[in-house]
Design a protein around this motif. Structure first.
Motif, PDB file in Angstrom:
ATOM      1  N   ASP A   1       0.799  -1.229   0.000  1.00 50.02           N
ATOM      2  CA  ASP A   1       0.000   0.000   0.000  1.00 50.02           C
ATOM      3  C   ASP A   1       0.828   1.273   0.000  1.00 50.02           C
ATOM      4  OD1 ASP A   1       0.669  -1.268   2.657  1.00 50.02           O
ATOM      5  OD2 ASP A   1       0.338   0.844   3.170  1.00 50.02           O
ATOM      6  N   MET A   2       2.071   1.198   0.497  1.00 48.66           N
ATOM      7  CA  MET A   2       2.981   2.344   0.576  1.00 48.66           C
ATOM      8  C   MET A   2       2.568   3.425   1.584  1.00 48.66           C
ATOM      9  SD  MET A   2       5.675   1.687  -1.121  1.00 48.66           S
ATOM     10  CE  MET A   2       6.598   3.167  -1.492  1.00 48.66           C
ATOM     11  N   MET A   3       1.751   3.070   2.584  1.00 44.84           N
ATOM     12  CA  MET A   3       1.508   4.028   3.663  1.00 44.84           C
ATOM     13  C   MET A   3       2.765   4.090   4.536  1.00 44.84           C
ATOM     14  SD  MET A   3      -1.541   5.094   3.150  1.00 44.84           S
ATOM     15  CE  MET A   3      -1.731   4.661   1.438  1.00 44.84           C
ATOM     16  N   ASP A   4       2.981   5.236   5.161  1.00 44.87           N
ATOM     17  CA  ASP A   4       4.142   5.358   6.056  1.00 44.87           C
ATOM     18  C   ASP A   4       3.892   4.592   7.357  1.00 44.87           C
ATOM     19  OD1 ASP A   4       5.395   7.030   4.247  1.00 44.87           O
ATOM     20  OD2 ASP A   4       4.527   8.853   5.138  1.00 44.87           O
ATOM     21  N   GLY A   5       4.909   3.930   7.829  1.00 50.22           N
ATOM     22  CA  GLY A   5       4.853   3.314   9.161  1.00 50.22           C
ATOM     23  C   GLY A   5       4.082   2.014   9.242  1.00 50.22           C
ATOM     24  N   ARG A   6       3.672   1.486   8.096  1.00 51.40           N
ATOM     25  CA  ARG A   6       2.807   0.298   8.201  1.00 51.40           C
ATOM     26  C   ARG A   6       3.576  -0.945   8.580  1.00 51.40           C
ATOM     27  NH1 ARG A   6       5.795  -0.080   3.258  1.00 51.40           N
ATOM     28  NH2 ARG A   6       4.554  -1.062   1.632  1.00 51.40           N
ATOM     29  N   VAL A   7       4.855  -1.029   8.257  1.00 50.47           N
ATOM     30  CA  VAL A   7       5.597  -2.252   8.584  1.00 50.47           C
ATOM     31  C   VAL A   7       5.720  -2.406  10.103  1.00 50.47           C
ATOM     32  CG1 VAL A   7       7.824  -3.430   8.409  1.00 50.47           C
ATOM     33  CG2 VAL A   7       6.828  -2.350   6.394  1.00 50.47           C
ATOM     34  N   GLY A   8       6.117  -1.343  10.759  1.00 54.16           N
ATOM     35  CA  GLY A   8       6.260  -1.402  12.220  1.00 54.16           C
ATOM     36  C   GLY A   8       4.934  -1.691  12.892  1.00 54.16           C
ATOM     37  N   ALA A   9       3.881  -1.043  12.402  1.00 51.74           N
ATOM     38  CA  ALA A   9       2.564  -1.238  13.017  1.00 51.74           C
ATOM     39  C   ALA A   9       2.085  -2.671  12.799  1.00 51.74           C
ATOM     40  CB  ALA A   9       1.562  -0.241  12.427  1.00 51.74           C
ATOM     41  N   ILE A  10       2.289  -3.193  11.618  1.00 46.64           N
ATOM     42  CA  ILE A  10       1.858  -4.577  11.337  1.00 46.64           C
ATOM     43  C   ILE A  10       2.670  -5.559  12.176  1.00 46.64           C
ATOM     44  CG2 ILE A  10       1.837  -6.388   9.550  1.00 46.64           C
ATOM     45  CD1 ILE A  10       1.042  -4.206   7.519  1.00 46.64           C
ATOM     46  N   ARG A  11       3.992  -5.302  12.291  1.00 42.89           N
ATOM     47  CA  ARG A  11       4.835  -6.185  13.121  1.00 42.89           C
ATOM     48  C   ARG A  11       4.298  -6.229  14.552  1.00 42.89           C
ATOM     49  NH1 ARG A  11       7.077 -10.204  11.634  1.00 42.89           N
ATOM     50  NH2 ARG A  11       5.704 -10.940  13.246  1.00 42.89           N
ATOM     51  N   ALA A  12       3.985  -5.058  15.089  1.00 42.66           N
ATOM     52  CA  ALA A  12       3.499  -4.999  16.471  1.00 42.66           C
ATOM     53  C   ALA A  12       2.157  -5.714  16.593  1.00 42.66           C
ATOM     54  CB  ALA A  12       3.376  -3.539  16.909  1.00 42.66           C
ATOM     55  N   ALA A  13       1.279  -5.517  15.598  1.00 43.26           N
ATOM     56  CA  ALA A  13      -0.045  -6.149  15.652  1.00 43.26           C
ATOM     57  C   ALA A  13       0.081  -7.668  15.569  1.00 43.26           C
ATOM     58  CB  ALA A  13      -0.924  -5.628  14.510  1.00 43.26           C
ATOM     59  N   LEU A  14       0.948  -8.140  14.682  1.00 47.21           N
ATOM     60  CA  LEU A  14       1.137  -9.600  14.554  1.00 47.21           C
ATOM     61  C   LEU A  14       1.688 -10.175  15.851  1.00 47.21           C
ATOM     62  CD1 LEU A  14       2.757  -9.867  10.976  1.00 47.21           C
ATOM     63  CD2 LEU A  14       0.456 -10.613  11.615  1.00 47.21           C
ATOM     64  N   ASP A  15       2.696  -9.503  16.404  1.00 51.92           N
ATOM     65  CA  ASP A  15       3.315 -10.003  17.628  1.00 51.92           C
ATOM     66  C   ASP A  15       2.316 -10.033  18.786  1.00 51.92           C
ATOM     67  OD1 ASP A  15       5.562 -10.235  16.127  1.00 51.92           O
ATOM     68  OD2 ASP A  15       6.697  -8.633  17.105  1.00 51.92           O
ATOM     69  N   ALA A  16       1.501  -8.984  18.855  1.00 50.92           N
ATOM     70  CA  ALA A  16       0.528  -8.904  19.955  1.00 50.92           C
ATOM     71  C   ALA A  16      -0.468 -10.056  19.889  1.00 50.92           C
ATOM     72  CB  ALA A  16      -0.206  -7.555  19.902  1.00 50.92           C
ATOM     73  N   GLU A  17      -0.686 -10.571  18.687  1.00 46.84           N
ATOM     74  CA  GLU A  17      -1.650 -11.672  18.541  1.00 46.84           C
ATOM     75  C   GLU A  17      -0.964 -13.039  18.522  1.00 46.84           C
ATOM     76  OE1 GLU A  17      -5.101 -11.464  18.112  1.00 46.84           O
ATOM     77  OE2 GLU A  17      -5.042  -9.301  18.482  1.00 46.84           O
ATOM     78  N   GLY A  18       0.344 -13.066  18.786  1.00 47.49           N
ATOM     79  CA  GLY A  18       1.045 -14.356  18.834  1.00 47.49           C
ATOM     80  C   GLY A  18       1.559 -14.832  17.492  1.00 47.49           C
ATOM     81  N   PHE A  19       1.660 -13.937  16.517  1.00 51.81           N
ATOM     82  CA  PHE A  19       2.153 -14.355  15.189  1.00 51.81           C
ATOM     83  C   PHE A  19       3.597 -13.900  14.953  1.00 51.81           C
ATOM     84  CE2 PHE A  19      -2.524 -14.117  14.660  1.00 51.81           C
ATOM     85  CZ  PHE A  19      -2.746 -15.479  14.470  1.00 51.81           C
ATOM     86  N   GLN A  20       4.428 -14.119  15.949  1.00 53.70           N
ATOM     87  CA  GLN A  20       5.851 -13.760  15.828  1.00 53.70           C
ATOM     88  C   GLN A  20       6.520 -14.445  14.648  1.00 53.70           C
ATOM     89  OE1 GLN A  20       4.394 -14.329  18.731  1.00 53.70           O
ATOM     90  NE2 GLN A  20       4.968 -12.649  20.078  1.00 53.70           N
ATOM     91  N   HIS A  21       5.999 -15.616  14.278  1.00 48.94           N
ATOM     92  CA  HIS A  21       6.635 -16.400  13.209  1.00 48.94           C
ATOM     93  C   HIS A  21       6.208 -15.943  11.813  1.00 48.94           C
ATOM     94  CE1 HIS A  21       2.745 -18.097  14.217  1.00 48.94           C
ATOM     95  NE2 HIS A  21       2.671 -18.516  12.975  1.00 48.94           N
ATOM     96  N   VAL A  22       5.239 -15.096  11.711  1.00 47.08           N
ATOM     97  CA  VAL A  22       4.778 -14.670  10.382  1.00 47.08           C
ATOM     98  C   VAL A  22       5.679 -13.541   9.859  1.00 47.08           C
ATOM     99  CG1 VAL A  22       2.867 -13.602   9.119  1.00 47.08           C
ATOM    100  CG2 VAL A  22       2.410 -15.417  10.781  1.00 47.08           C
ATOM    101  N   SER A  23       6.162 -13.693   8.632  1.00 50.00           N
ATOM    102  CA  SER A  23       7.099 -12.710   8.070  1.00 50.00           C
ATOM    103  C   SER A  23       6.370 -11.548   7.400  1.00 50.00           C
ATOM    104  CB  SER A  23       7.972 -13.359   6.990  1.00 50.00           C
ATOM    105  OG  SER A  23       8.516 -14.554   7.440  1.00 50.00           O
ATOM    106  N   ILE A  24       7.113 -10.455   7.246  1.00 53.28           N
ATOM    107  CA  ILE A  24       6.594  -9.305   6.490  1.00 53.28           C
ATOM    108  C   ILE A  24       7.496  -9.060   5.283  1.00 53.28           C
ATOM    109  CG2 ILE A  24       6.089  -6.827   6.517  1.00 53.28           C
ATOM    110  CD1 ILE A  24       5.576  -7.049   9.520  1.00 53.28           C
ATOM    111  N   MET A  25       6.894  -9.157   4.106  1.00 49.98           N
ATOM    112  CA  MET A  25       7.608  -8.722   2.900  1.00 49.98           C
ATOM    113  C   MET A  25       7.049  -7.343   2.560  1.00 49.98           C
ATOM    114  SD  MET A  25       8.027 -10.420  -0.894  1.00 49.98           S
ATOM    115  CE  MET A  25       6.314 -10.338  -1.420  1.00 49.98           C
ATOM    116  N   SER A  26       7.881  -6.341   2.733  1.00 56.21           N
ATOM    117  CA  SER A  26       7.404  -4.981   2.489  1.00 56.21           C
ATOM    118  C   SER A  26       7.647  -4.562   1.042  1.00 56.21           C
ATOM    119  CB  SER A  26       8.133  -4.002   3.409  1.00 56.21           C
ATOM    120  OG  SER A  26       7.728  -2.685   3.085  1.00 56.21           O
ATOM    121  N   TYR A  27       6.622  -4.009   0.425  1.00 56.83           N
ATOM    122  CA  TYR A  27       6.834  -3.345  -0.858  1.00 56.83           C
ATOM    123  C   TYR A  27       7.555  -2.049  -0.510  1.00 56.83           C
ATOM    124  CZ  TYR A  27       3.589  -6.477  -3.368  1.00 56.83           C
ATOM    125  OH  TYR A  27       2.980  -7.562  -3.943  1.00 56.83           O
TER     126      TYR A  27
END
Ligand code: PBG
Length: 430
Positions: free
Chosen positions: A269-295
Motif C-alpha cells: 500500500d505504501m503508507m508510512d509506518g505500516r511495517v512497524g505497526a503490522i509487526r506490532a499487531a502480529l506479535d501482539a496476537e502471537g504471530f511472531q513467526h509470520v514474516s513481512i515482505m514490504s513493498y
C-alpha cells in the motif's frame, strides 16, 4: 533431468536454449553416472546425473579413430599417445583481410569458447525455488481468462486454484501470492471486507494449507481490492488518502490473514509506518513467526494496467502518486529501505522489476535483507504480446528477463511466468 541452473541464456550462438539447473527431478537427458559409496551399506546408491556438454564443434576434443578397447590396450602396454597433429586452420570466407594478431594479453572470449567453460564461469543462476507465483482468485466456480494477460485466469478459489497450485508444485514452485477479485457489493469506502476472517482470502488460505501444509503463502496487504474508491487507503472527502487510519485497517487485515495461516504478509500500500505497526499487531496476537515482505520501493507505474483490469481495481478517481513513488526517483528508495529495515521488515520488494533494475541493485547493496523483485503485469503482457506477434522469442526473453532480475540482486522474483519458467528450467517444454 530437470533442474538446471539456467546455464546459458545463450545469446545468439547456440540453437537450443539451454536452461540448466541442478536440483529437482531425475534427468532424462544425456548420461547417468551411478556412484555407489564404497564402504557404506547404509545409503542407497546415489544417482548422480551429469548433463554432458553438447558438441557444437567449437573447440571440442575429437576421438582420434581408435576404439575404447584399443586405447585401453595401448595404455596397458605403456604406449602414451602422441600429441595430436596440429589441425589445418579452418578456412575463412574469401575477402577476409590478412591481419596481424592484436597484441592482447587479455582476450575475454577465451573464457566463453565452449559450453563447459561458459557454464563454469556463469555468475548468476536461477531455480524454481527463487520464484513466487502470483495468482488471481474469485468466488466463482469458473476460471475466467484475463484479456490483458494471456495465459492468466481469475481462478475459482475452490477448484481452479487448487489445480494451478498443484501444477506449480510439480515443477518446484512452492510459493504463491494471492490476489482476490472482490465482488462490487462487498466494496466499501473503508474496505472493511479486507479483515473479514471468512472473506475470500482467509478462506482460501485455510483450504490451501489444509491440502498443502508446506505451501508458502504470501498475501497482499492493501485496501484497493476492497475499496469502492479503488485506492490502497481510505479516501477523505477532499481526496486525501489517510495514512494512519489506513494503517489501522491494514493491521487488522494482516492479522486476519495470519490467523488463517498466511506465512508472509506483504503490505503493498505504501503508507508510512505500516511495517512497524503490522509487526506490532502480529506479535501482539502471537504471530511472531509470520514474516513481512514490504513493498519498499513501489513506484506509481503504468505497468500495473493489466493487473487492475484483472481485479477491476482501477482507482475511481485520480492516481496513486501521493503514496506510490515517483518513477524518476532513486535516492528516495533508500529512505524507504531504512524505514522498512528499522521497522522490522523481513524481505524488501522492488516493483516493477525490469525497468527498475538500478533500484534492485541499490537495495541489494544497501541492505543485508533478502530482496524481492516483482515482474508486474505490464512486463508480463509485453513479453506475451511480443511472442504472440512473433516479434520476439517469448521463452528466451522470459528466461533472460528473469535472469537479469537475479543478476541485479533479487533473491526471489514474483512473476506470472513462474510455472512456465520453472517448466523450462526443468527441461519440460509446454
Ligand atoms: C495493489 C497492487 C497492485 C499490484 C500489486 N498489488 C496494483 C496497484 O498498485 O495499483 C500490481 C501488480 C501487477 O501489476 O502485476 N495493492
Amino acid at each position: 533431468m530437470a533442474a538446471m541452473t539456467i546455464n546459458s541464456v545463450n545469446f545468439g550462438a547456440a540453437k537450443a536454449v539451454k536452461f540448466e539447473y541442478v536440483g529437482l527431478k531425475p534427468l532424462k537427458v544425456h548420461q547417468n553416472i551411478t556412484s555407489v559409496r564404497p564402504h557404506s551399506v547404509k545409503f542407497a546408491p546415489r544417482v548422480l546425473t551429469v548433463n554432458a556438454a553438447e558438441a557444437q564443434g567449437d573447440g571440442q576434443v575429437k576421438k582420434m579413430g581408435k576404439s575404447d578397447e584399443e586405447c585401453e590396450a595401448a595404455v596397458v602396454a605403456g604406449i602414451v599417445p602422441e600429441a595430436p597433429p596440429v589441425p589445418p586452420k579452418p578456412a575463412s570466407p574469401v575477402g577476409t583481410p590478412l591481419a596481424a594478431s592484436l597484441p592482447l594479453s587479455r582476450r575475454p572470449r577465451r573464457n566463453r569458447r565452449s559450453p563447459v567453460l561458459r557454464a563454469a564461469f556463469q555468475e548468476t543462476t536461477i531455480s524454481p525455488a527463487n520464484l513466487v507465483y502470483p495468482v488471481f482468485i474469485h468466488e466463482g466456480e469458473e476460471d475466467t481468462p484475463i484479456g490483458a494477460m494471456p495465459g492468466c485466469y481469475r481462478l475459482g478459489w475452490r477448484h481452479g486454484l487448487v489445480e494451478e497450485v498443484a501444477k506449480a508444485r510439480d515443477v518446484g514452485v512452492n510459493s504463491i501470492v494471492l490476489f482476490p477479485k472482490v465482488p462490487d457489493a462487498l466494496k466499501t469506502s473503508t474496505g472493511d471486507e479486507a479483515y473479514n476472517d471468512n472473506g475470500l482470502v482467509p478462506r482460501t488460505i485455510r483450504l490451501l494449507k489444509d491440502k498443502y501444509p508446506d505451501l508458502v503463502i504470501y498475501t497482499d496487504v492493501a485496501l484497493d481490492p476492497y475499496s469502492s474508491d479503488g485506492h490502497d487507503g481510505i479516501v477523505r472527502e477532499d481526496g486525501v488518502i489517510l495514512n494512519d487510519e489506513t494503517v489501522y485497517h491494514l493491521c487488522k487485515q494482516a492479522v486476519s490473514q495470519a490467523r488463517a495461516g498466511a506465512d508472509v504478509v506483504s503490505p503493498s500500500d505504501m503508507m508510512d509506518g505500516r511495517v512497524g505497526a503490522i509487526r506490532a499487531a502480529l506479535d501482539a496476537e502471537g504471530f511472531q513467526h509470520v514474516s513481512i515482505m514490504s513493498y519498499t520501493a513501489k513506484y506509481a507505474s503504468s505497468f500495473y494496467g493489466p493487473f487492475r483490469e484483472a481485479l477491476d481495481s482501477n482507482p475511481r478517481f485520480g492516481d496513486k502518486k501521493t503514496y506510490q513513488m515517483n518513477p524518476a526517483n532513486y535516492r528516495e528508495a533508500l529512505i524507504e529501505t531504512r524505514e522498512d529495515e528499522s521497522e522490522g521488515a523481513d524481505i524488501l520488494l522492488v516493483k516493477p522489476g525490469l525497468p527498475y533494475l538500478d533500484i534492485i541493485r541499490l537495495l541489494r547493496d544497501n541492505s543485508s535483507l533478502p530482496i524481492a523483485a516483482y515482474q508486474v503485469s505490464g512486463e508480463y503482457s509485453m513479453i506475451k504480446a511480443g511472442g504472440v506477434l512473433k516479434m520476439i522469442d517469448e521463452e528466451r526473453v522470459m528466461m533472460e528477463s528473469l535472469m537479469c532480475l537475479r543478476r541485479a540482486g533479487a533473491d526471489i522474483i514474483l512473476t506470472y511466468f513462474a510455472v512456465q519458467a520453472a517448466r523450462c528450467m526443468c527441461g519440460e517444454k509446454r
